[in-house]
Design a protein around this motif. Structure first.
Motif, PDB file in Angstrom:
ATOM      1  N   ALA A  18       0.736  -0.921  -0.405  1.00  0.00           N
ATOM      2  CA  ALA A  18      -0.135  -0.295   0.335  1.00  0.00           C
ATOM      3  C   ALA A  18       0.752   1.005   0.182  1.00  0.00           C
ATOM      4  CB  ALA A  18      -1.041  -0.066   1.452  1.00  0.00           C
ATOM      5  N   SER A  19       0.057   2.432   0.035  1.00  0.00           N
ATOM      6  CA  SER A  19       1.659   3.682  -0.793  1.00  0.00           C
ATOM      7  C   SER A  19       0.564   4.719  -0.234  1.00  0.00           C
ATOM      8  CB  SER A  19       1.799   3.473  -1.632  1.00  0.00           C
ATOM      9  OG  SER A  19       0.668   4.075  -3.069  1.00  0.00           O
ATOM     10  N   ARG A  20       0.677   5.822   0.231  1.00  0.00           N
ATOM     11  CA  ARG A  20      -0.605   7.114   1.161  1.00  0.00           C
ATOM     12  C   ARG A  20       0.367   8.253   0.229  1.00  0.00           C
ATOM     13  NH1 ARG A  20       1.298   6.952   7.757  1.00  0.00           N
ATOM     14  NH2 ARG A  20       2.792   7.563   7.186  1.00  0.00           N
ATOM     15  N   HIS A  21       0.080   9.497   0.734  1.00  0.00           N
ATOM     16  CA  HIS A  21      -0.179  10.630   0.446  1.00  0.00           C
ATOM     17  C   HIS A  21       1.555  11.091  -0.621  1.00  0.00           C
ATOM     18  CE1 HIS A  21       0.559  11.003   5.340  1.00  0.00           C
ATOM     19  NE2 HIS A  21      -0.712  10.648   4.810  1.00  0.00           N
ATOM     20  N   HIS A  22       0.255  10.922  -1.715  1.00  0.00           N
ATOM     21  CA  HIS A  22       1.088  10.898  -3.172  1.00  0.00           C
ATOM     22  C   HIS A  22      -0.310  11.568  -3.784  1.00  0.00           C
ATOM     23  CE1 HIS A  22      -0.731   7.585  -4.591  1.00  0.00           C
ATOM     24  NE2 HIS A  22       0.412   6.140  -3.190  1.00  0.00           N
ATOM     25  N   GLY A  23      -0.063  11.172  -4.941  1.00  0.00           N
ATOM     26  CA  GLY A  23      -1.336  12.517  -6.660  1.00  0.00           C
ATOM     27  C   GLY A  23      -1.576  10.539  -6.923  1.00  0.00           C
ATOM     28  N   HIS A  24      -1.887  11.197  -8.228  1.00  0.00           N
ATOM     29  CA  HIS A  24      -2.602   9.918  -9.077  1.00  0.00           C
ATOM     30  C   HIS A  24      -1.481   9.077  -8.980  1.00  0.00           C
ATOM     31  CE1 HIS A  24      -3.601   9.001 -13.646  1.00  0.00           C
ATOM     32  NE2 HIS A  24      -4.541   8.422 -12.171  1.00  0.00           N
ATOM     33  N   TYR A  25      -1.500   7.576  -9.769  1.00  0.00           N
ATOM     34  CA  TYR A  25      -0.502   6.265  -9.469  1.00  0.00           C
ATOM     35  C   TYR A  25      -1.152   6.061 -10.936  1.00  0.00           C
ATOM     36  CZ  TYR A  25      -4.263   2.893  -8.109  1.00  0.00           C
ATOM     37  OH  TYR A  25      -5.288   2.538  -7.336  1.00  0.00           O
ATOM     38  N   GLY A  26      -1.793   6.687 -11.734  1.00  0.00           N
ATOM     39  CA  GLY A  26      -1.761   6.155 -12.934  1.00  0.00           C
ATOM     40  C   GLY A  26      -2.820   4.936 -13.403  1.00  0.00           C
ATOM     41  N   SER A  27      -2.366   4.193 -14.353  1.00  0.00           N
ATOM     42  CA  SER A  27      -3.319   2.647 -14.149  1.00  0.00           C
ATOM     43  C   SER A  27      -2.958   1.250 -13.259  1.00  0.00           C
ATOM     44  CB  SER A  27      -3.198   2.055 -15.659  1.00  0.00           C
ATOM     45  OG  SER A  27      -3.404   0.888 -15.971  1.00  0.00           O
ATOM     46  N   ALA A  28      -3.819   1.660 -12.965  1.00  0.00           N
ATOM     47  CA  ALA A  28      -3.138   0.072 -11.497  1.00  0.00           C
ATOM     48  C   ALA A  28      -2.675  -0.919 -12.124  1.00  0.00           C
ATOM     49  CB  ALA A  28      -4.757  -0.356 -11.302  1.00  0.00           C
ATOM     50  N   GLY A  29      -2.917  -1.114 -13.896  1.00  0.00           N
ATOM     51  CA  GLY A  29      -2.328  -2.668 -14.467  1.00  0.00           C
ATOM     52  C   GLY A  29      -0.866  -2.351 -14.919  1.00  0.00           C
ATOM     53  N   HIS A  30      -0.270  -1.114 -14.208  1.00  0.00           N
ATOM     54  CA  HIS A  30       1.165  -1.494 -14.335  1.00  0.00           C
ATOM     55  C   HIS A  30       2.208  -2.460 -12.994  1.00  0.00           C
ATOM     56  CE1 HIS A  30       1.708   2.207 -16.913  1.00  0.00           C
ATOM     57  NE2 HIS A  30       1.265   3.398 -16.047  1.00  0.00           N
ATOM     58  N   TYR A  31       0.975  -2.030 -12.164  1.00  0.00           N
ATOM     59  CA  TYR A  31       1.520  -2.237 -10.986  1.00  0.00           C
ATOM     60  C   TYR A  31       1.300  -4.133 -10.538  1.00  0.00           C
ATOM     61  CZ  TYR A  31       1.351   1.857 -10.150  1.00  0.00           C
ATOM     62  OH  TYR A  31       1.805   3.716 -10.393  1.00  0.00           O
ATOM     63  N   VAL A  32       0.194  -4.680 -11.586  1.00  0.00           N
ATOM     64  CA  VAL A  32      -0.831  -5.878 -11.539  1.00  0.00           C
ATOM     65  C   VAL A  32       0.153  -6.318 -12.707  1.00  0.00           C
ATOM     66  CG1 VAL A  32      -2.271  -7.715 -12.961  1.00  0.00           C
ATOM     67  CG2 VAL A  32      -2.964  -5.233 -11.628  1.00  0.00           C
ATOM     68  N   ARG A  33       1.127  -6.246 -13.697  1.00  0.00           N
ATOM     69  CA  ARG A  33       2.104  -6.501 -14.654  1.00  0.00           C
ATOM     70  C   ARG A  33       3.433  -6.612 -13.994  1.00  0.00           C
ATOM     71  NH1 ARG A  33      -1.213  -3.937 -18.183  1.00  0.00           N
ATOM     72  NH2 ARG A  33      -0.253  -1.477 -18.138  1.00  0.00           N
ATOM     73  N   ARG A  34       3.723  -5.402 -13.449  1.00  0.00           N
ATOM     74  CA  ARG A  34       4.854  -5.725 -12.041  1.00  0.00           C
ATOM     75  C   ARG A  34       5.207  -7.248 -11.526  1.00  0.00           C
ATOM     76  NH1 ARG A  34       8.990  -7.339 -10.820  1.00  0.00           N
ATOM     77  NH2 ARG A  34      10.537  -6.589  -9.891  1.00  0.00           N
ATOM     78  N   ALA A  35       3.703  -7.632 -10.748  1.00  0.00           N
ATOM     79  CA  ALA A  35       3.723  -8.172  -9.968  1.00  0.00           C
ATOM     80  C   ALA A  35       3.338 -10.049 -10.435  1.00  0.00           C
ATOM     81  CB  ALA A  35       2.759  -8.904  -9.144  1.00  0.00           C
ATOM     82  N   MET A  36       2.644 -10.356 -11.764  1.00  0.00           N
ATOM     83  CA  MET A  36       2.781 -10.143 -12.933  1.00  0.00           C
ATOM     84  C   MET A  36       4.361 -11.848 -13.553  1.00  0.00           C
ATOM     85  SD  MET A  36      -0.580 -10.189 -14.884  1.00  0.00           S
ATOM     86  CE  MET A  36       0.464 -11.480 -16.249  1.00  0.00           C
ATOM     87  N   ALA A  37       5.032 -10.649 -13.684  1.00  0.00           N
ATOM     88  CA  ALA A  37       6.871 -10.505 -14.457  1.00  0.00           C
ATOM     89  C   ALA A  37       7.533 -11.818 -13.239  1.00  0.00           C
ATOM     90  CB  ALA A  37       7.158  -9.534 -14.207  1.00  0.00           C
ATOM     91  N   ASP A  38       6.908 -11.377 -12.502  1.00  0.00           N
ATOM     92  CA  ASP A  38       7.956 -12.459 -11.564  1.00  0.00           C
ATOM     93  C   ASP A  38       6.629 -13.089 -10.944  1.00  0.00           C
ATOM     94  OD1 ASP A  38      10.309 -10.760 -10.818  1.00  0.00           O
ATOM     95  OD2 ASP A  38      10.230 -10.193  -8.269  1.00  0.00           O
ATOM     96  N   GLY A  39       5.383 -13.241 -11.797  1.00  0.00           N
ATOM     97  CA  GLY A  39       4.766 -15.053 -11.088  1.00  0.00           C
ATOM     98  C   GLY A  39       4.014 -14.100 -10.291  1.00  0.00           C
ATOM     99  N   CYS A  40       3.259 -13.650  -9.628  1.00  0.00           N
ATOM    100  CA  CYS A  40       2.512 -13.294  -8.590  1.00  0.00           C
ATOM    101  C   CYS A  40       1.698 -12.699  -9.594  1.00  0.00           C
ATOM    102  CB  CYS A  40       2.910 -12.682  -8.033  1.00  0.00           C
ATOM    103  SG  CYS A  40       4.567 -12.968  -6.744  1.00  0.00           S
ATOM    104  N   CYS A  41       0.123 -13.183  -8.817  1.00  0.00           N
ATOM    105  CA  CYS A  41      -0.829 -12.359  -9.845  1.00  0.00           C
ATOM    106  C   CYS A  41      -1.576 -11.550  -8.695  1.00  0.00           C
ATOM    107  CB  CYS A  41      -2.315 -13.259  -9.203  1.00  0.00           C
ATOM    108  SG  CYS A  41      -2.732 -14.005  -7.798  1.00  0.00           S
ATOM    109  N   ALA A  42      -2.342 -10.315  -8.981  1.00  0.00           N
ATOM    110  CA  ALA A  42      -2.173  -9.097  -8.634  1.00  0.00           C
ATOM    111  C   ALA A  42      -3.696  -8.549  -8.331  1.00  0.00           C
ATOM    112  CB  ALA A  42      -1.147  -7.897  -8.398  1.00  0.00           C
ATOM    113  N   PHE A  43      -4.063  -7.228  -7.593  1.00  0.00           N
ATOM    114  CA  PHE A  43      -5.471  -6.827  -7.875  1.00  0.00           C
ATOM    115  C   PHE A  43      -5.204  -5.420  -6.966  1.00  0.00           C
ATOM    116  CE2 PHE A  43      -6.598  -9.890  -4.953  1.00  0.00           C
ATOM    117  CZ  PHE A  43      -7.027  -8.930  -3.793  1.00  0.00           C
TER     118      PHE A  43
END
Length: 202
Positions: free
Chosen positions: A177-202
């Motif tokens: 989780a993260s806090r105290h910041h502005g827009h983080y864009g498309s959530a898909g960025h972080y899902v794909r980062r987890a997928m690159a290491d063999g994890c699923c994410a949402f």
């Protein structure tokens, strides 16, 4: 300010005409009005003229009929240069430019490099911290919380994602989780980062 309309999906099939309804945006009251108005012009476009009156829909992620092809690495470098000139620290600018260019390559134009038109003025005018000092403020074996120090949300969210991946592998599940910041864009960025290491994410 001219009202803008966007497509709002109300069911499982957002392409079905009966599920497309206009959402009118109006000026946002309060101290963040100026910063948000700049972002609105990027995230939403005027209602498409071919849509019937009172049921106009936005053509959001469809390339315009008249456009030019630009090599993605050139687009990425331009975005990075703009962000750095606006005051964003170099490592965050390079990371953000790559993520935005990736959005364009995937056809998600609403969350691609067009966003720099809003981010740059917000950085330049001090609405966003251009040199945030990210910090892990809370952590367990299965969770991590990153403070974004008032900057954009991409770097802290990616930091939280990358910190949660080894925890998930070790424990079976983890939360970043993260806090105290502005827009983080498309959530898909972080899902794909987890997928690159063999994890699923949402």
């Amino acid at each position: 300010m001219r009202p803008l309309h966007v497509v709002r999906a109300l069911g499982a099939s957002p392409t079905h005409s009966s599920l497309r309804q206009p959402l009118t945006l109006r000026p946002f009251p309060g101290p963040f009005k100026a910063a948000l108005e700049g972002a609105w012009s990027l995230a939403y476009i005027p209602a498409h003229e071919s849509c019937p009156p009172r049921r106009r829909c936005a053509v959001v992620n469809i390339p315009p009929e008249e456009s030019a092809r630009v090599p993605s690495d050139e687009l990425r470098d331009l975005a990075a240069a703009c962000l750095k000139a606006a005051g964003l620290r170099a490592d965050h600018a390079d990371q953000l430019a790559q993520l935005l260019a990736n959005g364009d390559l995937r056809g998600v134009r609403t969350h691609g490099t067009r966003q720099i038109q809003g981010y740059c003025p917000a950085l330049r005018d001090g609405h966003l911290n251009g040199n945030p000092q990210l910090a892990v403020v809370q952590e367990t074996d299965a969770s991590v919380l990153v403070d974004g120090d008032g900057g954009l949300g991409y770097a802290p969210m990616m930091m939280a994602t990358e910190a949660a991946i080894p925890k998930a592998k070790a424990r079976g599940v983890a939360v970043g989780a993260s806090r105290h910041h502005g827009h983080y864009g498309s959530a898909g960025h972080y899902v794909r980062r987890a997928m690159a290491d063999g994890c699923c994410a949402f």
